[in-house]
Structure formats: structure tokens, C-alpha cells
Design a protein around this motif. Sequence first.
Motif, PDB file in Angstrom:
ATOM      1  N   UNK A 118       0.740  -1.098  -0.089  1.00  0.00           N
ATOM      2  CA  UNK A 118       0.084  -0.076   0.083  1.00  0.00           C
ATOM      3  C   UNK A 118       0.925   1.251   0.237  1.00  0.00           C
ATOM      4  N   UNK A 119       2.058   1.161   0.822  1.00  0.00           N
ATOM      5  CA  UNK A 119       2.734   2.294   0.766  1.00  0.00           C
ATOM      6  C   UNK A 119       3.483   2.662  -0.529  1.00  0.00           C
ATOM      7  N   UNK A 120       4.077   1.644  -1.196  1.00  0.00           N
ATOM      8  CA  UNK A 120       4.912   1.783  -1.931  1.00  0.00           C
ATOM      9  C   UNK A 120       4.029   2.568  -3.402  1.00  0.00           C
ATOM     10  N   UNK A 121       2.702   1.880  -3.303  1.00  0.00           N
ATOM     11  CA  UNK A 121       2.090   2.382  -4.505  1.00  0.00           C
ATOM     12  C   UNK A 121       1.498   3.779  -4.565  1.00  0.00           C
ATOM     13  N   UNK A 122       1.866   4.590  -3.452  1.00  0.00           N
ATOM     14  CA  UNK A 122       1.604   5.964  -3.456  1.00  0.00           C
ATOM     15  C   UNK A 122       2.934   6.470  -4.082  1.00  0.00           C
ATOM     16  N   UNK A 123       3.942   5.642  -4.411  1.00  0.00           N
ATOM     17  CA  UNK A 123       5.052   6.606  -4.902  1.00  0.00           C
ATOM     18  C   UNK A 123       4.802   6.860  -6.440  1.00  0.00           C
ATOM     19  N   UNK A 124       5.141   8.127  -6.890  1.00  0.00           N
ATOM     20  CA  UNK A 124       5.197   8.341  -8.198  1.00  0.00           C
ATOM     21  C   UNK A 124       5.907   7.475  -9.091  1.00  0.00           C
ATOM     22  N   UNK A 125       5.588   7.141 -10.283  1.00  0.00           N
ATOM     23  CA  UNK A 125       6.377   6.171 -11.053  1.00  0.00           C
ATOM     24  C   UNK A 125       7.579   6.779 -11.352  1.00  0.00           C
ATOM     25  N   UNK A 126       7.818   8.002 -11.735  1.00  0.00           N
ATOM     26  CA  UNK A 126       9.161   8.392 -11.983  1.00  0.00           C
ATOM     27  C   UNK A 126       9.712   8.842 -10.654  1.00  0.00           C
ATOM     28  N   UNK A 127      10.820   9.543 -10.645  1.00  0.00           N
ATOM     29  CA  UNK A 127      11.453   9.701  -9.297  1.00  0.00           C
ATOM     30  C   UNK A 127      10.788  10.923  -8.812  1.00  0.00           C
ATOM     31  N   UNK A 128      10.358  10.877  -7.450  1.00  0.00           N
ATOM     32  CA  UNK A 128       9.819  12.314  -6.769  1.00  0.00           C
ATOM     33  C   UNK A 128      10.537  13.335  -7.237  1.00  0.00           C
ATOM     34  N   UNK A 129       9.729  14.567  -7.534  1.00  0.00           N
ATOM     35  CA  UNK A 129      10.310  15.751  -7.683  1.00  0.00           C
ATOM     36  C   UNK A 129       9.607  16.698  -6.893  1.00  0.00           C
ATOM     37  N   UNK A 130       9.203  16.404  -5.764  1.00  0.00           N
ATOM     38  CA  UNK A 130       8.606  17.374  -4.952  1.00  0.00           C
ATOM     39  C   UNK A 130       9.703  17.962  -4.253  1.00  0.00           C
ATOM     40  N   UNK A 131       9.373  19.209  -3.753  1.00  0.00           N
ATOM     41  CA  UNK A 131      10.528  20.063  -3.183  1.00  0.00           C
ATOM     42  C   UNK A 131      11.746  19.466  -2.386  1.00  0.00           C
ATOM     43  N   UNK A 132      12.840  19.527  -2.606  1.00  0.00           N
ATOM     44  CA  UNK A 132      14.126  19.023  -2.087  1.00  0.00           C
ATOM     45  C   UNK A 132      14.099  18.926  -0.516  1.00  0.00           C
ATOM     46  N   UNK A 133      13.473  20.027  -0.051  1.00  0.00           N
ATOM     47  CA  UNK A 133      13.378  20.305   1.433  1.00  0.00           C
ATOM     48  C   UNK A 133      12.015  20.089   1.626  1.00  0.00           C
ATOM     49  N   UNK A 134      11.211  18.946   1.793  1.00  0.00           N
ATOM     50  CA  UNK A 134       9.925  18.870   1.917  1.00  0.00           C
ATOM     51  C   UNK A 134       9.347  19.880   3.141  1.00  0.00           C
ATOM     52  N   UNK A 135       9.700  19.632   4.341  1.00  0.00           N
ATOM     53  CA  UNK A 135       9.288  20.482   5.446  1.00  0.00           C
ATOM     54  C   UNK A 135      10.106  21.645   5.711  1.00  0.00           C
ATOM     55  N   UNK A 136       9.449  22.561   6.276  1.00  0.00           N
ATOM     56  CA  UNK A 136      10.490  23.922   6.653  1.00  0.00           C
ATOM     57  C   UNK A 136      11.159  23.429   7.855  1.00  0.00           C
ATOM     58  N   UNK A 137      12.310  24.288   8.261  1.00  0.00           N
ATOM     59  CA  UNK A 137      12.922  24.102   9.435  1.00  0.00           C
ATOM     60  C   UNK A 137      11.866  23.876  10.621  1.00  0.00           C
ATOM     61  N   UNK A 138      11.115  24.902  10.793  1.00  0.00           N
ATOM     62  CA  UNK A 138      10.018  24.874  11.766  1.00  0.00           C
ATOM     63  C   UNK A 138       9.076  23.509  11.749  1.00  0.00           C
ATOM     64  N   UNK A 139       8.783  23.229  10.350  1.00  0.00           N
ATOM     65  CA  UNK A 139       7.871  21.957  10.286  1.00  0.00           C
ATOM     66  C   UNK A 139       8.569  20.792  10.679  1.00  0.00           C
ATOM     67  N   UNK A 140       9.934  20.643  10.311  1.00  0.00           N
ATOM     68  CA  UNK A 140      10.622  19.413  10.885  1.00  0.00           C
ATOM     69  C   UNK A 140      10.539  19.445  12.433  1.00  0.00           C
ATOM     70  N   UNK A 141      10.976  20.515  12.982  1.00  0.00           N
ATOM     71  CA  UNK A 141      10.886  20.555  14.525  1.00  0.00           C
ATOM     72  C   UNK A 141       9.528  20.213  14.976  1.00  0.00           C
ATOM     73  N   UNK A 142       8.469  20.759  14.405  1.00  0.00           N
ATOM     74  CA  UNK A 142       6.921  20.230  14.745  1.00  0.00           C
ATOM     75  C   UNK A 142       6.822  18.874  14.874  1.00  0.00           C
ATOM     76  N   UNK A 143       7.276  18.434  13.500  1.00  0.00           N
ATOM     77  CA  UNK A 143       7.063  16.862  13.306  1.00  0.00           C
ATOM     78  C   UNK A 143       7.763  16.209  14.507  1.00  0.00           C
ATOM     79  N   UNK A 144       8.925  16.489  14.697  1.00  0.00           N
ATOM     80  CA  UNK A 144       9.756  15.753  15.792  1.00  0.00           C
ATOM     81  C   UNK A 144       8.823  16.115  16.994  1.00  0.00           C
ATOM     82  N   UNK A 145       8.463  17.307  17.355  1.00  0.00           N
ATOM     83  CA  UNK A 145       7.839  17.503  18.666  1.00  0.00           C
ATOM     84  C   UNK A 145       6.584  16.709  18.468  1.00  0.00           C
ATOM     85  N   UNK A 146       6.000  16.167  17.421  1.00  0.00           N
ATOM     86  CA  UNK A 146       4.618  15.538  17.559  1.00  0.00           C
ATOM     87  C   UNK A 146       4.762  14.221  17.591  1.00  0.00           C
ATOM     88  N   UNK A 147       5.835  13.601  17.665  1.00  0.00           N
ATOM     89  CA  UNK A 147       5.851  12.169  17.730  1.00  0.00           C
ATOM     90  C   UNK A 147       4.858  11.878  18.940  1.00  0.00           C
TER      91      UNK A 147
END
Lengths: 483, 483
Positions: free
Chosen positions: A88-117
Motif C-alpha cells: 500500500x505504501x509503495x503504491x503511493x510513490x510516483x512512477x518517476x522519481x519524486x520531484x517534490x521540493x527537495x526540502x519538503x518540510x520547513x525547519x519549523x515543520x521538521x521541528x514540529x514533526x519531531x515534537x509531534x511524535x
Amino acid sequence: MNQDWLSAFLKPKLQRKLTENLSRQLYRLLKELIRHGRLQAGSAIPASRQLAEELKLGRNTVLAAYEQLSAEGYLESRHGSGTYVCQAFAATRAPSALRAPRRPLSRRGASLHEASRLPHNKMGAFIPGQPDLALFPIEQWQKCLSRSQRTAPQEWMHYQREGGLPALRHALAEYLFLTRSVQCKPEQILITSGSQAGLALIAKLLADAGDAVWLEEPGYAGAQAAMLESGLISHPIAVDEEGMALPSRAPTPRLIYATPAHQYPTGAVMSLSRRVAWLNLARQHDCWIIEDDYDGEFCHSANPLAALQSLDQDNRVIYLGTFSKVMFPALKLGYLVLPPELVEPFRQCQARLHGETHYLQQAALADFIERGHFAHHIRAMREIYARRQQLLRHAVQSLLGDSLPLSGGGAGMHLLASLPKHFDEWELQLAAAQQGLWLRPLARHYQSAPDRNGLVLGYAGVPDERILPATQTLAQLLETRLK
Amino acid sequence: MNQDWLSAFLKPKLQRKLTENLSRQLYRLLKELIRHGRLQAGSAIPASRQLAEELKLGRNTVLAAYEQLSAEGYLESRHGSGTYVCQAFAATRAPSALRAPRRPLSRRGASLHEASRLPHNKMGAFIPGQPDLALFPIEQWQKCLSRSQRTAPQEWMHYQREGGLPALRHALAEYLFLTRSVQCKPEQILITSGSQAGLALIAKLLADAGDAVWLEEPGYAGAQAAMLESGLISHPIAVDEEGMALPSRAPTPRLIYATPAHQYPTGAVMSLSRRVAWLNLARQHDCWIIEDDYDGEFCHSANPLAALQSLDQDNRVIYLGTFSKVMFPALKLGYLVLPPELVEPFRQCQARLHGETHYLQQAALADFIERGHFAHHIRAMREIYARRQQLLRHAVQSLLGDSLPLSGGGAGMHLLASLPKHFDEWELQLAAAQQGLWLRPLARHYQSAPDRNGLVLGYAGVPDERILPATQTLAQLLETRLK
């Protein structure tokens, strides 16, 4: 697929000295491999026993990592044939290589994600902050809801902006005055969609990004997240037996966050002289105090102190409360008691930024309070929670004697159990989880390196008859580890 | 100190009939006297036996009040010499009046307050974004709610963290694919408490304070508020007849916010070539695009373009939707369709920062969709809104001819009426309000100085028979002003 490279890849990356335990490290590394496609969808991963041997880890360490990955949907077990990277997980991957922003989360976003475990979502012994929902008077609540649905005016289907249904604010003002000596007019109450929303509103309207906020250490992780989300800089302030201690030095704060009635999670009750000192210090710094009275309803001592808000002559204390514990969490209703001059900006900004919660629920709650169900339920639960605390104390005393000192039971739904310095709480947590026991390490409540070890033991949601067996499991786990 | 006046003062204030018991009343009165300095620090208060006699109360009643005051530190007993007003307490009294912080709101708070001046909350012609709630199938909705209440598992009373009820996400994924060509798995959908909450989450997790965000000009004020709240710097990007135009120069953005299906408020539909150009530009800047499809359900043209999200090969478009208009605003449910790699951090951070909305409502909504009520309601309203748009067009044409050009009616619930340059929209708004007509100046949707004048005329919430009379009022108001 052959995964021979795996243990060679993992081995140098696992570090025994890190504060992050080995199981967590392994989980994180495997997740990265799956997310970057190194471990592909459908491929088998080594049996836990095999990987444990290759990495020279305990098998439980590997199992715990696998379980977490399974819970998050990265892995799936197939009976008799092992564990696989989830399709199920793999199926969500785009067929080609992902080209979403290289730094998906902002610094704040990464900290929030870390704090939201988030701590896991299971129910049972000894999860803190969990009311016993089986004892909630659901029929009466549903009757209130149905009445509210039948009589709701059509305009309640629109956005509202009064700061909460007036009937609820009136009922609440009276209740807070009688039980907590909180002095306020109904107009000063702002009904929020939970205390987290209230904290976010305070942080944004009263502080700018980069401003300092003082938080208790150990303290409530949700407050820390709300401050982080709003760009404030948290400064941990130590807690002693009189509650949050006055720091010798810390950058001048714009906000001070405290839980005077029952410090979270140590349970310390802030002394009157300490309260006075904090009010004076706040005046000196010309800053605001947030008084989070998250479980003041369940006071187990005879004479609870009045709220800090009631001592405040300066209108600089904002009182924060929640219905999550006295009603149920998913209701997501909380409230602020605001100094008069903040009422109007808070009301307007809440309406614009978050929107008010549905008046249908607020009307049902006002009805529930006015009919006396609310006070009755609180009285009943206070008695039950007090009994459960006693049951837990007796069980710990008889099974563990003085080797697990308990403290902080003057109010609320949890006790703090102290463990020796350098005790590995995380390892205990994992081992306990294997046996269906959910332990919350005190270390989770620290921003910096913890200066003591312990467990936050929630008893409120544990049925009476489950307390002794759960404590027996805890005692067995501690027996070998406390030697 | 002689306190002879005390019982005379207290006696008439104690009321036996109040729900508040006498001991509590006495406690409260004494506390007030201490706090207002009538009973001064260090002064003796009468012995409990004496005061009980004077007030004709039971001695235990007085004792209980004294005990509470002692516990809170207002009184102290000195062995053998009686009870005194506490010295420690006196320190908390401010000699002067209010001393709340000198700068109550932060700079951010003041800006948010300014940006939160809400349009008035009345219903009627011509308020934009207002669905006709009288036509909402409330009985069917209440049946869905009741069913959901009857069958809700107890665990729904706890906090949830799945990113939304799976049944709702499944129903929504199918609906979005069929109607908007949005490509997603149910796992990519995050149910939020409204689109404002979704915007706030995006701003915080994907951008840092100080990062640039591009917003349409004119545009949606709520998006601007969400960016401001999160500390981002908004850059207005002009809109032409093909929607948001590619700017010649603007600081590199971290986020781009657009309403391609039906630009808010001009109603421009973004052309396909413009869509492709924006996707390329986003790739070039390595940034995210927020596609807000706020009223795409009410498309009045034959062949709506597929969502920008469905053209995106890079996983850099976040699709944002709301149930506020197709259901009703107070439901406060919205959703994000997220690129796969953002699913897990968004889910966790939403659970931590905002909390998920009650699954009871989500289950009712899933049920409402599955039973076909949702699609049926949308079809019915699309027809009705299309008719109302025609009624408005005809009324304006017959009463005002070409002096009030209307545009932007390819979808949605409003039309843009153009006014000559330098027309005073605000004066018109005030004059109209005097006659019960609610006009929204286009200028409200500008961050910088408006480059054109106009009115955003909402017709969806105006009953058919009210459209002509309301337009007559508008025509009268414009007659003198358009000369």
C-alpha cells in the motif's frame, strides 16, 4: 529479494551511546530505507531473530522497531512467511522519481514533526490523562445533544463569532467561580476548540516570533508545541516541590506558562508564596502568565488553593481550561478566561483564524451543566479517581515497597513514580509495551537533558480490578531492572 | 484591631437560599474583604465560635470557611492567640489599579486583529459565500447524525489521529476523482477542521517565518490571515482574465496560493496554458502550490477543467477543499489532498497541534455521502444557484443596462460587478447597509492599493423572489452615484 546488504548498512549507523534508544534508531533507519525506495514494496525483510543476531541487538529491540513500522503501515506480516515492505505504501510513490521540493518540510515543520511524535493511542494501564469513558453518562449527553439538535436555530449553521454560546459562558463563569474562585464575567470567557487552540491563539496574539516564553521543565509537551508552532523561543524553568521555581537567570519573557494547581507532570502544588512571587515577577517583566488548570476538577485534597487568576490584581493572568478530561477528549472544547482588554481582539481573531466550534455542541454542554449532570459526573469521577489512586498506591507499596516512590497525587489523574538516576526508561517502556502495559517516561516531558528519571502513571482510565494486575506486571518488569 | 463591624457587614450578605452554601459564601466575602484591604494584613479576625454566634451560623460553617482561607494563605493561625490575616498575602495587592502589560497585543497580534475585522454577520442580499441553508436537507442530515450517535464506538470519544475517519476519506477520494479529476488515494486525504486550519498547517509545516508566499491580488483574505499568523511574508500577484498571472519579478516563494477553478473573488478560470506555466514555475522555484478549490462543486459551465493537482507530475500541489459551502459553514470540516511524503508529518502534527474533529460528525458525513444525499444536494443547489445567477444578471441588465458589467460567473456563488475607477465603494457599502443591503467592496480583497473598483455580489443565499427587489435597491443607490 536478497537483503544481505542490510545489516552491513545498518551496523555502523546504530550508536549505543545516543539518548535515542537502539530500537528507535533502527525504526528510523528502516523507515528512511523504505521511504527512499532502498527497501522496495513487497520485498521481504529479515526475520527479527536473524537481524538481531547480525546486529548484535536484543531481539525485543528489533521486534519493537518492526512493530512500530507495522503500526505506521510501512511493514506487513504475512502469516508463516515473514515480514514485508507494505504494498500500500509503495503504491503511493510516483512512477518517476519524486520531484517534490527537495526540502519538503520547513525547519519549523521538521521541528514540529519531531515534537509531534505522539505517544501511542492505546487505552489501558497506565496511560496518563485518560478519563474512564465507560463511566461517562452517555445517555444523558445524547439526550442533551438531541434536544439541542431539535431546537437549534438555523443561523447556528453559519459561522458564529460571539466567542462562544452565551448560555455556556454563563454556566461556566458560575462554575469556575464556585469551584476554582476564578473571578470573571461571562464576557471574559472565550470558548475554544480545545486548550491547544487556546494556547496557539495566546502565543500568536500576545507574542511575536523570536519572543521568549518560559515553560515548566518537566512540562506539558502540548504547550511546547504551541509555542514552537508560533515561532516563540522556549526556555525551560525548573520545577521543585513548590511548583515552577523562580529562575536565577533567563531571557526576559513575553509569556510564562504554568500549571500551579497540579504541576504537569510532577503533581507539585504551587505554594501561595510562590504564587505571589510569580505574580510579582510577571509584573516586573511586564509579561503575561498562562495558568493551565488542566485537571483542577479532580482535586483529592480537602482544601484546594484558589486559582492564580483570582490572586492577580493586574489582569495579566490568562486562565486556561478544558472539557477534555471532565467530559471526553473528542468533544474538543476548551476555554480561556481573558483579562477584559483582550476579549475583543481574541474573539475576532479566533473567528477569523480558527472559526468557532458548532453552537449545537455548546448548547448541549450548557444544558448538560444546567441539568446538574456535569457537577454530578465530576463528583462521581473525583471519588472514583481518588479510589484508584489509593489502589495504585497500595499495590505499589505492597509489591515494590519503597523502591518506587510515588508523588504528586494531590489532584488529577496520574502519579509520578521516581526511578533511580541513569535508569533506562525507554527500554522499560518498550519491554512493558510487549506486555500490554503503557508506560510514559518522565523524559518525554523534558526539553533539555532530564535531571531525574521516572514514570508518569495514569490511573484514572484503569478499571479498579485492573490496577493490581497491571502493577504486578510493572513490578515484575522493575524487579530485575532496579537491582 | 477591632473588627466589630465585621458581623454587621456580613450578616445581610449571607443568603440561605443560594445554591452556594453558607460556608462558601462566608469564605468568598471574607476573601473579598482581605483582597480589598478592608481586613488588613496582620489584623486579627474573630474566633470562629464568636463569629458563628454573631451570624447565627453553625460553628463548622465558619470553621470550614476559615480553613479554606488558611489553605489559600489568606489567614494564618497563631497558636493560643487566634487567627490573623496573613502577611504573605498582602504582598500580592497592587497598590494602584490595573497594571496589565503596557503593550497588550504583540506586533503580530495587532496585525492579525487588524486583518480580522470581519465582514458583518447578517444574512441576505448580497453576501458572498453564503449557501442557502433553508434548502439544506436538515432532516436527512440529522438522521445521519443520529445513526452515527447510536453506532459510535466508545473509542471515538478519545483523541483520534488517523487523519480523518477512513470511511469519509474513501468516500471523498472517489468523489474528488469523479468530479474534479483529483488523483489520490484515501490515505493522502487529511480531514481538517475547516480550510483555514488546513492553510495554517501548510504554512507552518512547509514554511518558516520570514519565507515568501505569493497570494492572488485581489484574493481571499482568509489565506492572507493564515500566512500572517504563521509569520510568512505575503507578496501580491496580479490576476487577469486567465487567473493568477506570472509575475515579472517577486522574491522566490516557498508557497504559492491560487484558486485556479474560480479565482476568488474575480471569478477568472485559470487557462490550461497558465496552469502548465505555473507548474513549471513552481518546479523552477522548487516550491509548493496550494490549490484552493473553495467552490468548485458549483460549476455552471459545461466542461470544468480538471484540478491543477491532476496535472501535477511533481507532487508539489496541495489540494484544499471545504464542506462549508456544500454542506454548511458551522460544520467546520475541510480537507487537504497531500503529496505522499507529506501525509505522515501532516497527520501527526495535526493530531498534536489542532486535534482531529469528532469522528461522529465525520461518520455522519460519510453516511450522508454514501446514501447519495450529498451528490443530490450539490446537484440541486448547482441548479438553483445557476438560476439565481441568471435572475441577478437579468435584473441588473434590465435595471442598470451596461452600467454595471458583471463577470466571473463560470462557477460558484457570486459575481463580480465592475465599478468605474475612483468610485467610492466604502461610501456605497455604508449607504446600502442603511437599506438592509449588504455589499462587499472589491477593495476588501486587496493587500495593496486596489487597481480597480467593484462589488462582490453573492447570490447563492438570496431566495429567488428577493433578487429583483434587492437589485432594485442597488440600482437606486447606484443611479445617483454612477452619473
